[in-house]
Design a protein around this motif. Structure first.
Motif, PDB file in Angstrom:
ATOM      1  N   ALA A 138       0.870  -1.176   0.000  1.00  0.00           N
ATOM      2  CA  ALA A 138       0.000   0.000   0.000  1.00  0.00           C
ATOM      3  C   ALA A 138       0.905   1.223   0.000  1.00  0.00           C
ATOM      4  O   ALA A 138       1.937   1.236   0.671  1.00  0.00           O
ATOM      5  N   SER A 139       0.518   2.211  -0.748  1.00  0.00           N
ATOM      6  CA  SER A 139       1.245   3.476  -0.702  1.00  0.00           C
ATOM      7  C   SER A 139       0.238   4.607  -0.701  1.00  0.00           C
ATOM      8  O   SER A 139      -0.867   4.470  -1.217  1.00  0.00           O
ATOM      9  N   SER A 140       0.636   5.693  -0.087  1.00  0.00           N
ATOM     10  CA  SER A 140      -0.289   6.817   0.019  1.00  0.00           C
ATOM     11  C   SER A 140       0.467   8.098   0.325  1.00  0.00           C
ATOM     12  O   SER A 140       1.502   8.071   0.990  1.00  0.00           O
ATOM     13  N   ASP A 141      -0.081   9.203  -0.153  1.00  0.00           N
ATOM     14  CA  ASP A 141       0.306  10.490   0.416  1.00  0.00           C
ATOM     15  C   ASP A 141      -0.212  10.477   1.840  1.00  0.00           C
ATOM     16  O   ASP A 141      -1.261   9.894   2.122  1.00  0.00           O
ATOM     17  N   LEU A 142       0.485  11.133   2.727  1.00  0.00           N
ATOM     18  CA  LEU A 142       0.005  11.262   4.094  1.00  0.00           C
ATOM     19  C   LEU A 142      -0.385  12.715   4.319  1.00  0.00           C
ATOM     20  O   LEU A 142      -1.209  13.253   3.609  1.00  0.00           O
ATOM     21  N   SER A 143       0.216  13.377   5.291  1.00  0.00           N
ATOM     22  CA  SER A 143      -0.189  14.744   5.625  1.00  0.00           C
ATOM     23  C   SER A 143       0.119  15.702   4.474  1.00  0.00           C
ATOM     24  O   SER A 143       1.010  15.464   3.663  1.00  0.00           O
ATOM     25  N   HIS A 144      -0.646  16.785   4.443  1.00  0.00           N
ATOM     26  CA  HIS A 144      -0.476  17.800   3.397  1.00  0.00           C
ATOM     27  C   HIS A 144      -0.367  19.190   4.013  1.00  0.00           C
ATOM     28  O   HIS A 144      -1.226  19.598   4.794  1.00  0.00           O
ATOM     29  N   TYR A 145       0.683  19.898   3.637  1.00  0.00           N
ATOM     30  CA  TYR A 145       0.862  21.332   3.874  1.00  0.00           C
ATOM     31  C   TYR A 145       1.014  21.751   5.329  1.00  0.00           C
ATOM     32  O   TYR A 145       0.650  22.852   5.702  1.00  0.00           O
ATOM     33  N   HIS A 146       1.594  20.860   6.124  1.00  0.00           N
ATOM     34  CA  HIS A 146       1.984  21.219   7.495  1.00  0.00           C
ATOM     35  C   HIS A 146       3.487  21.500   7.481  1.00  0.00           C
ATOM     36  O   HIS A 146       4.202  21.107   6.554  1.00  0.00           O
ATOM     37  N   ASP A 147       3.973  22.155   8.530  1.00  0.00           N
ATOM     38  CA  ASP A 147       5.423  22.276   8.640  1.00  0.00           C
ATOM     39  C   ASP A 147       5.998  20.885   8.882  1.00  0.00           C
ATOM     40  O   ASP A 147       5.278  19.947   9.260  1.00  0.00           O
ATOM     41  N   LEU A 148       7.299  20.740   8.664  1.00  0.00           N
ATOM     42  CA  LEU A 148       7.934  19.432   8.701  1.00  0.00           C
ATOM     43  C   LEU A 148       7.738  18.713  10.034  1.00  0.00           C
ATOM     44  O   LEU A 148       7.430  17.520  10.066  1.00  0.00           O
ATOM     45  N   ALA A 149       7.890  19.420  11.157  1.00  0.00           N
ATOM     46  CA  ALA A 149       7.748  18.777  12.474  1.00  0.00           C
ATOM     47  C   ALA A 149       6.327  18.258  12.686  1.00  0.00           C
ATOM     48  O   ALA A 149       6.132  17.139  13.176  1.00  0.00           O
ATOM     49  N   THR A 150       5.337  19.042  12.311  1.00  0.00           N
ATOM     50  CA  THR A 150       3.940  18.619  12.456  1.00  0.00           C
ATOM     51  C   THR A 150       3.648  17.445  11.540  1.00  0.00           C
ATOM     52  O   THR A 150       3.011  16.463  11.946  1.00  0.00           O
ATOM     53  N   ALA A 151       4.111  17.528  10.304  1.00  0.00           N
ATOM     54  CA  ALA A 151       3.909  16.431   9.352  1.00  0.00           C
ATOM     55  C   ALA A 151       4.514  15.140   9.877  1.00  0.00           C
ATOM     56  O   ALA A 151       3.886  14.079   9.814  1.00  0.00           O
ATOM     57  N   ALA A 152       5.724  15.225  10.408  1.00  0.00           N
ATOM     58  CA  ALA A 152       6.388  14.020  10.928  1.00  0.00           C
ATOM     59  C   ALA A 152       5.582  13.396  12.062  1.00  0.00           C
ATOM     60  O   ALA A 152       5.440  12.171  12.136  1.00  0.00           O
TER      61      ALA A 152
END
Length: 109
Positions: free
Chosen positions: A16-30
Motif C-alpha cells: 500500500a502506498s499513500s500520500d500522508l499529511s499535506h501542507y503542514h510544517d515538517l515537524a507537524t507532518a512528521a
C-alpha cells in the motif's frame, strides 16, 4: 474466510502506498505521519482508524484499510515499512510538506 491467493501464491505480498499529511510544517507532518505509519504497521484497521480520527491524514486511507482487513482474513502477520519521505526530502522546503509512505503486508511462515 480463507484466501485462495495465499494458497496459490504463498510468497505473495501486498503493498500500500499513500500520500500522508499535506501542507503542514515538517515537524507537524512528521508527528501526524508517524501516527498513521505506526497504525498501519500494527496490522490493526482499528488502530489506523483511530490515528486518522486523531488528525492523521492519508489520501489512500481506503486502500490502506482494505489491505489491513484483507491481511487479517488472509493470514497476513507481518508489516514492513518500505519507505517514508516528505516533499522536504526532495528539496521543496520545510514550511508546507507532503508526507509519502509505502508499506508491505507479508505472511511469515
Amino acid at each position: 474466510m480463507k484466501s485462495l491467493l495465499f494458497d496459490e501464491a504463498p510468497d505473495a505480498f501486498f503493498v500500500a502506498s499513500s500520500d500522508l499529511s499535506h501542507y503542514h510544517d515538517l515537524a507537524t507532518a512528521a508527528k501526524l505521519d508517524s501516527m498513521v505509519r505506526k497504525a498501519f504497521l500494527s496490522l490493526s484497521p482499528e488502530a489506523l482508524q483511530n490515528a486518522l480520527s486523531k488528525g492523521g491524514e492519508a489520501c489512500g486511507r481506503a486502500a490502506m484499510m482494505t489491505l489491513l482487513y484483507f491481511a487479517g482474513l488472509a493470514g497476513g502477520n507481518g508489516a514492513i515499512e518500505i519507505d517514508y519521505s516528505t516533499s522536504a526530502d526532495a528539496g521543496a522546503g520545510e514550511k508546507q510538506v507532503v508526507g509519502y509512505f509505502s508499506g508491505m503486508i507479508v505472511r511469515e511462515v
